[in-house]
Write a protein that holds these residues in place. Structure first.
Motif, PDB file in Angstrom:
ATOM      1  N   SER A   1      29.924  86.120  58.400  1.00  0.00           N
ATOM      2  CA  SER A   1      29.548  87.457  57.937  1.00  0.00           C
ATOM      3  C   SER A   1      28.959  87.454  56.535  1.00  0.00           C
ATOM      4  N   LEU A   2      29.163  86.376  55.786  1.00  0.00           N
ATOM      5  CA  LEU A   2      28.582  86.288  54.456  1.00  0.00           C
ATOM      6  C   LEU A   2      27.061  86.321  54.544  1.00  0.00           C
ATOM      7  N   VAL A   3      26.436  86.946  53.552  1.00  0.00           N
ATOM      8  CA  VAL A   3      24.990  87.160  53.587  1.00  0.00           C
ATOM      9  C   VAL A   3      24.310  86.261  52.559  1.00  0.00           C
ATOM     10  N   LEU A   4      23.241  85.601  52.976  1.00  0.00           N
ATOM     11  CA  LEU A   4      22.434  84.795  52.082  1.00  0.00           C
ATOM     12  C   LEU A   4      21.460  85.720  51.353  1.00  0.00           C
ATOM     13  N   VAL A   5      21.507  85.699  50.008  1.00  0.00           N
ATOM     14  CA  VAL A   5      20.643  86.569  49.217  1.00  0.00           C
ATOM     15  C   VAL A   5      19.873  85.743  48.187  1.00  0.00           C
ATOM     16  N   ASP A   6      18.817  86.372  47.635  1.00  0.00           N
ATOM     17  CA  ASP A   6      18.076  85.716  46.564  1.00  0.00           C
ATOM     18  C   ASP A   6      18.682  86.101  45.218  1.00  0.00           C
ATOM     19  N   ALA A   7      18.026  85.727  44.146  1.00  0.00           N
ATOM     20  CA  ALA A   7      18.582  85.942  42.807  1.00  0.00           C
ATOM     21  C   ALA A   7      18.704  87.410  42.450  1.00  0.00           C
ATOM     22  N   GLU A   8      17.993  88.282  43.165  1.00  0.00           N
ATOM     23  CA  GLU A   8      18.084  89.711  42.903  1.00  0.00           C
ATOM     24  C   GLU A   8      19.072  90.398  43.835  1.00  0.00           C
ATOM     25  N   GLY A   9      19.740  89.614  44.685  1.00  0.00           N
ATOM     26  CA  GLY A   9      20.698  90.199  45.603  1.00  0.00           C
ATOM     27  C   GLY A   9      20.078  90.758  46.870  1.00  0.00           C
ATOM     28  N   GLU A  10      18.814  90.429  47.124  1.00  0.00           N
ATOM     29  CA  GLU A  10      18.140  90.907  48.336  1.00  0.00           C
ATOM     30  C   GLU A  10      18.395  89.927  49.480  1.00  0.00           C
ATOM     31  N   PRO A  11      18.724  90.439  50.680  1.00  0.00           N
ATOM     32  CA  PRO A  11      19.038  89.555  51.810  1.00  0.00           C
ATOM     33  C   PRO A  11      17.879  88.635  52.167  1.00  0.00           C
ATOM     34  N   ARG A  12      18.226  87.393  52.485  1.00  0.00           N
ATOM     35  CA  ARG A  12      17.263  86.412  52.962  1.00  0.00           C
ATOM     36  C   ARG A  12      17.654  85.906  54.342  1.00  0.00           C
ATOM     37  N   GLN A  13      18.343  86.785  55.082  1.00  0.00           N
ATOM     38  CA  GLN A  13      18.694  86.525  56.473  1.00  0.00           C
ATOM     39  C   GLN A  13      18.876  87.874  57.145  1.00  0.00           C
ATOM     40  N   PRO A  14      18.719  87.943  58.448  1.00  0.00           N
ATOM     41  CA  PRO A  14      18.973  89.205  59.138  1.00  0.00           C
ATOM     42  C   PRO A  14      20.437  89.602  58.989  1.00  0.00           C
ATOM     43  N   THR A  15      20.685  90.872  58.704  1.00  0.00           N
ATOM     44  CA  THR A  15      22.053  91.362  58.576  1.00  0.00           C
ATOM     45  C   THR A  15      22.104  92.834  58.938  1.00  0.00           C
ATOM     46  N   SER A  16      23.148  93.229  59.638  1.00  0.00           N
ATOM     47  CA  SER A  16      23.324  94.633  59.996  1.00  0.00           C
ATOM     48  C   SER A  16      24.114  95.389  58.930  1.00  0.00           C
TER      49      SER A  16
ATOM     50  N   LEU B   1      46.103  76.056  49.763  1.00  0.00           N
ATOM     51  CA  LEU B   1      45.770  77.429  50.126  1.00  0.00           C
ATOM     52  C   LEU B   1      44.927  77.485  51.402  1.00  0.00           C
ATOM     53  N   ARG B   2      44.031  76.521  51.559  1.00  0.00           N
ATOM     54  CA  ARG B   2      43.250  76.479  52.793  1.00  0.00           C
ATOM     55  C   ARG B   2      44.143  76.205  54.000  1.00  0.00           C
ATOM     56  N   ARG B   3      45.143  75.345  53.830  1.00  0.00           N
ATOM     57  CA  ARG B   3      46.082  75.093  54.937  1.00  0.00           C
ATOM     58  C   ARG B   3      46.855  76.362  55.273  1.00  0.00           C
ATOM     59  N   LYS B   4      47.215  77.132  54.256  1.00  0.00           N
ATOM     60  CA  LYS B   4      47.918  78.399  54.477  1.00  0.00           C
ATOM     61  C   LYS B   4      47.052  79.339  55.313  1.00  0.00           C
ATOM     62  N   LEU B   5      45.776  79.454  54.952  1.00  0.00           N
ATOM     63  CA  LEU B   5      44.880  80.316  55.716  1.00  0.00           C
ATOM     64  C   LEU B   5      44.669  79.798  57.128  1.00  0.00           C
ATOM     65  N   ASP B   6      44.567  78.490  57.298  1.00  0.00           N
ATOM     66  CA  ASP B   6      44.396  77.926  58.634  1.00  0.00           C
ATOM     67  C   ASP B   6      45.582  78.259  59.533  1.00  0.00           C
ATOM     68  N   ARG B   7      46.766  78.369  58.950  1.00  0.00           N
ATOM     69  CA  ARG B   7      47.949  78.745  59.735  1.00  0.00           C
ATOM     70  C   ARG B   7      47.989  80.239  60.012  1.00  0.00           C
ATOM     71  N   GLU B   8      47.662  81.055  58.998  1.00  0.00           N
ATOM     72  CA  GLU B   8      47.926  82.486  59.073  1.00  0.00           C
ATOM     73  C   GLU B   8      46.701  83.342  59.379  1.00  0.00           C
ATOM     74  N   GLN B   9      45.511  82.902  58.962  1.00  0.00           N
ATOM     75  CA  GLN B   9      44.285  83.686  59.178  1.00  0.00           C
ATOM     76  C   GLN B   9      43.133  82.755  59.561  1.00  0.00           C
ATOM     77  N   PRO B  10      43.278  82.001  60.632  1.00  0.00           N
ATOM     78  CA  PRO B  10      42.253  80.986  60.949  1.00  0.00           C
ATOM     79  C   PRO B  10      40.872  81.573  61.264  1.00  0.00           C
ATOM     80  N   ASP B  11      40.811  82.895  61.531  1.00  0.00           N
ATOM     81  CA  ASP B  11      39.517  83.487  61.856  1.00  0.00           C
ATOM     82  C   ASP B  11      38.566  83.552  60.668  1.00  0.00           C
ATOM     83  N   TYR B  12      39.053  83.245  59.449  1.00  0.00           N
ATOM     84  CA  TYR B  12      38.140  83.255  58.287  1.00  0.00           C
ATOM     85  C   TYR B  12      37.010  82.249  58.469  1.00  0.00           C
ATOM     86  N   ARG B  13      37.244  81.190  59.240  1.00  0.00           N
ATOM     87  CA  ARG B  13      36.223  80.162  59.454  1.00  0.00           C
ATOM     88  C   ARG B  13      35.132  80.614  60.442  1.00  0.00           C
ATOM     89  N   ALA B  14      35.392  81.651  61.171  1.00  0.00           N
ATOM     90  CA  ALA B  14      34.457  82.070  62.247  1.00  0.00           C
ATOM     91  C   ALA B  14      33.108  82.534  61.716  1.00  0.00           C
TER      92      ALA B  14
END
Length: 256
Positions: A72-87, A243-256
């Motif tokens: 869900s993270l958006v790729l932007v340029d130096a001005e914060g303008e999207p450089r990928q399709p995003t809804s 901390l990453r191991r903690k997230l992998d146990r409790e909120q693994p969907d962050y990697r999706a």
């Protein structure tokens, strides 16, 4: 419980892939939410993507930090303008501080900015951060100050210059009447600085609220203590793995 294998110290010369950066940054968003350091959908964490030009990953505007995933993270340029399709929209004005720091500091690959109660309270104090605890002593001489000039806007180019000048080569900054900012060579390093800057602000407020006289450490003690802390591009990597191991146990969907 079976212990995980011990972490391997990272190669400081490793150039991360975009996917690795997406997962690291998504993890940071989740952790900022987990530890109660968010301001609804506002503030940003950003990371530079390797390659030509100035490109960064940043949060979609409107998602809670606990909802953010790597994809869900958006790729932007130096001005914060999207450089990928995003809804989802991206807030260019909210990226002003980040773009200034990223472009002004070659080693500021990751920039984190928060509006926490403790951070904003210390940002409202004239004395800044005090050496009241050993974790606070690591920051003495390492925290820049930037005076408030109103809501950061993309039409105020001169403030961008002043902000970068005020930050200098320091890893952290208190934005007066505003909040906290940290930078790092990696997401792990920027998170390390933000975690301990936030804890330092909480300690200071707790000590001040007791009403007892404050035991401010001597300049000699502060300097000796600060020199005992490690530095370098792999700073913060060990707690980050935990901390990453903690997230992998409790909120693994962050990697999706």
């Amino acid at each position: 419980m079976t212990l995980p294998p011990p972490p391997v110290r990272p190669d400081p010369d490793h150039v991360p892939t975009e996917q690795e950066l997406r997962e690291d940054l998504a993890a940071a968003y989740r952790l900022i939410a987990h530890f109660g350091m968010t301001d609804l959908v506002f503030t940003h964490l950003s990371v530079r993507v390797p390659g030509e030009g100035h490109r960064f990953l940043v949060n979609p505007y409107g998602l809670l930090f606990e909802e953010i995933t790597a994809s869900s993270l958006v790729l932007v340029d130096a001005e914060g303008e999207p450089r990928q399709p995003t809804s989802w929209p991206v807030n260019p004005a909210g990226f002003v501080i980040h773009s200034a720091v990223h472009r002004g500091r070659d080693n500021a690959n990751c920039v984190m900015h928060t509006h926490t109660l403790a951070g904003m309270a210390v940002a409202a104090q004239q004395g800044g951060l005090l050496p009241l605890n050993q974790m606070m002593m690591e920051f003495i001489g390492q925290v820049a100050l930037h005076d408030y000039e109103g809501v950061a806007a993309d039409d105020n180019l001169s403030e961008r210059e002043r902000l970068v000048q005020d930050l200098g080569d320091k890893p952290a900054m208190i934005l007066r009447n505003h909040g906290l900012l940290t930078v790092g060579h990696t997401v792990a390093e920027a998170f390390y600085w933000m975690w301990y800057l936030e804890q330092s602000c909480r300690i200071q407020l707790a000590a001040q609220s007791s009403g007892a006289p404050l035991a401010v450490a001597s300049a000699e003690t502060v300097e000796r203590t600060r020199a005992q802390f490690s530095t370098g591009p792999t700073k913060g990597w060990l707690p980050w793995q935990a901390l990453r191991r903690k997230l992998d146990r409790e909120q693994p969907d962050y990697r999706a």
